[in-house]
Scaffold this motif. Sequence first.
Motif, mmCIF file in Angstrom:
data_model
loop_
_atom_site.group_PDB
_atom_site.id
_atom_site.type_symbol
_atom_site.label_atom_id
_atom_site.label_comp_id
_atom_site.label_asym_id
_atom_site.label_seq_id
_atom_site.Cartn_x
_atom_site.Cartn_y
_atom_site.Cartn_z
ATOM 1 N N ALA A 275 36.600 42.428 33.163
ATOM 2 C CA ALA A 275 34.922 42.449 32.656
ATOM 3 C C ALA A 275 34.117 43.113 34.112
ATOM 4 N N LEU A 276 34.315 43.239 35.274
ATOM 5 C CA LEU A 276 34.006 43.265 36.201
ATOM 6 C C LEU A 276 33.640 45.275 36.680
ATOM 7 N N ASP A 277 32.629 45.048 36.950
ATOM 8 C CA ASP A 277 32.747 47.056 37.547
ATOM 9 C C ASP A 277 33.137 47.637 37.977
ATOM 10 N N LYS A 278 34.075 48.306 38.720
ATOM 11 C CA LYS A 278 34.708 48.637 39.942
ATOM 12 C C LYS A 278 34.353 48.228 40.941
ATOM 13 N N LYS A 279 33.180 48.341 41.748
ATOM 14 C CA LYS A 279 32.683 48.056 42.957
ATOM 15 C C LYS A 279 33.289 46.732 43.276
ATOM 16 N N LEU A 280 32.876 46.274 42.620
ATOM 17 C CA LEU A 280 32.546 44.403 41.825
ATOM 18 C C LEU A 280 33.819 43.584 42.681
ATOM 19 N N ARG A 281 34.922 44.625 41.466
ATOM 20 C CA ARG A 281 35.798 44.082 40.870
ATOM 21 C C ARG A 281 37.344 44.081 42.101
ATOM 22 N N GLU A 282 37.098 45.002 43.090
ATOM 23 C CA GLU A 282 36.938 45.772 44.041
ATOM 24 C C GLU A 282 36.707 44.510 45.370
ATOM 25 N N ALA A 283 34.837 44.547 45.594
ATOM 26 C CA ALA A 283 34.742 43.130 46.398
ATOM 27 C C ALA A 283 35.441 42.268 45.918
ATOM 28 N N THR A 284 35.836 41.781 44.885
ATOM 29 C CA THR A 284 36.189 40.427 44.027
ATOM 30 C C THR A 284 37.285 40.162 44.040
ATOM 31 N N GLN A 285 38.494 40.638 44.288
ATOM 32 C CA GLN A 285 39.667 40.537 44.749
ATOM 33 C C GLN A 285 40.143 40.762 46.194
ATOM 34 N N GLN A 286 39.180 40.975 46.670
ATOM 35 C CA GLN A 286 39.505 40.798 48.155
ATOM 36 C C GLN A 286 38.795 39.124 48.574
ATOM 37 N N GLU A 287 38.222 39.023 48.032
ATOM 38 C CA GLU A 287 37.736 37.409 47.842
ATOM 39 C C GLU A 287 38.861 36.213 47.224
ATOM 40 N N LEU A 288 39.365 36.844 46.398
ATOM 41 C CA LEU A 288 40.304 36.334 45.941
ATOM 42 C C LEU A 288 41.470 36.164 47.063
ATOM 43 N N MET A 289 42.010 37.321 47.501
ATOM 44 C CA MET A 289 43.125 37.051 48.452
ATOM 45 C C MET A 289 42.513 36.028 49.733
ATOM 46 N N GLU A 290 41.459 36.365 50.014
ATOM 47 C CA GLU A 290 40.530 35.439 51.330
ATOM 48 C C GLU A 290 40.711 34.574 51.383
ATOM 49 N N LEU A 291 40.202 33.520 49.679
ATOM 50 C CA LEU A 291 40.586 32.333 48.839
ATOM 51 C C LEU A 291 41.584 31.865 48.874
ATOM 52 N N GLN A 292 42.512 32.120 49.172
ATOM 53 C CA GLN A 292 44.081 32.166 48.391
ATOM 54 C C GLN A 292 44.603 31.953 49.346
ATOM 55 N N ARG A 293 44.288 32.989 50.370
ATOM 56 C CA ARG A 293 45.096 32.372 52.428
ATOM 57 C C ARG A 293 44.189 31.246 52.966
ATOM 58 N N ARG A 294 43.216 30.875 52.048
ATOM 59 C CA ARG A 294 42.346 30.108 53.587
ATOM 60 C C ARG A 294 43.171 28.348 52.932
ATOM 61 N N LEU A 295 42.957 28.923 51.055
ATOM 62 C CA LEU A 295 43.992 27.682 50.545
ATOM 63 C C LEU A 295 44.513 27.279 50.488
#
Length: 385
Positions: A182-202
Amino acid sequence: MDAMSTEPAKTLPLPVPFDIPLLRIEGVVKSFGSFRAVDRLSLDIRAGEFFALLGPSGCGKTTLLRMLAGFETPDEGRILLSGEDIAQVLPHQRPVNMMFQNYALFPHLSVRDNIAFGLRRAGMPRADIATRVEEMVALVKLEGMETRKPDQLSGGQRQRVALARSLARRPKVLLLDEPLAALDKKLREATQQELMELQRRLGMTFIIVTHDQEEAMTMAGRIGVMDAGRLEQVATPRELYEAPLSRWIAEFVGDVNLFDGQLEARELGRLTIATRDAGHIVAVEPRQYITKTVVSVAIRPEKVKLSRRGPATDAEHAHALNRLEGVVCDVSYLGGLTVYKVKLDSGAVIRSAMANTTRIDMDAYSLSQRVVAWFTPDDCMVLEQ
């Protein structure tokens, strides 16, 4: 020590083998009436892995995710988590949580109460809930928004609330059902990076379902490609793109040029394929031995080079064996690269994606210009049909 001691010997716990996966799916089947949504699927997923299930709509990926979450029960097969069969365990009793595509937030509850909902149902003490919610709010960067209701949040903020609620119970596995759709392209790309960082951290295991190949290749360490309820290939993004196991996977993952033909010769690690649309193509023999004579040759657009007269034929460029002549029939400028469509003399069209390395590209090709499209044997993937 008394040699005649009758004291029982102490037994040490057996070490857990490193090769046992966190999640093992064994021969799982799920049907709805006469339709088989998941068909004898087996898959191992390791602890701490970011895994993607990729496939077209209706391929069974969401049904598989719902079985992992406990919302559907397999008709056959087993689902093992840390060696324990959880196929019959109720959703709220298994250490797995699912983040839904539509976020499924309670509209009448605040951000804080949405995150706390599952913790209250699990009977966690109030003080511990407050501490955990505070941790989750900080984790997804929603400080200062704790009292807002979902309708007071943007799409990206609602997605973060849903993520925080899913993580609050600290599951062993987090399941994500097309969470960024449901996110627009720029927000989707930023959220992808945040999810990857979150997964690595946890260090947690994430399994994401998506039909967006770029999303899967960006985020996941391994991808399972599904079609008609079956796993067609499980591989890293690079392996999936550069060494697909079938013509269907080559077409589904990324853009590709395909030429069908007959295998005519096999010599010194190279195959010669006679095609209707591109003449004879010479390709490096793949690691997977080709047993059939009817094959397809796949070449990714970025591997196809264009020039006005073709590559030089001296010793330095002797490897550039495949030359196809035609006329530029379409030009798409995409910023970082330009995609050309070249209509070959045979009538077929081949695509070439060439990087724009200078600000004003003096070497660009124009419509109706005659060119040579060329590629090397190493650029070709030979696939059985």
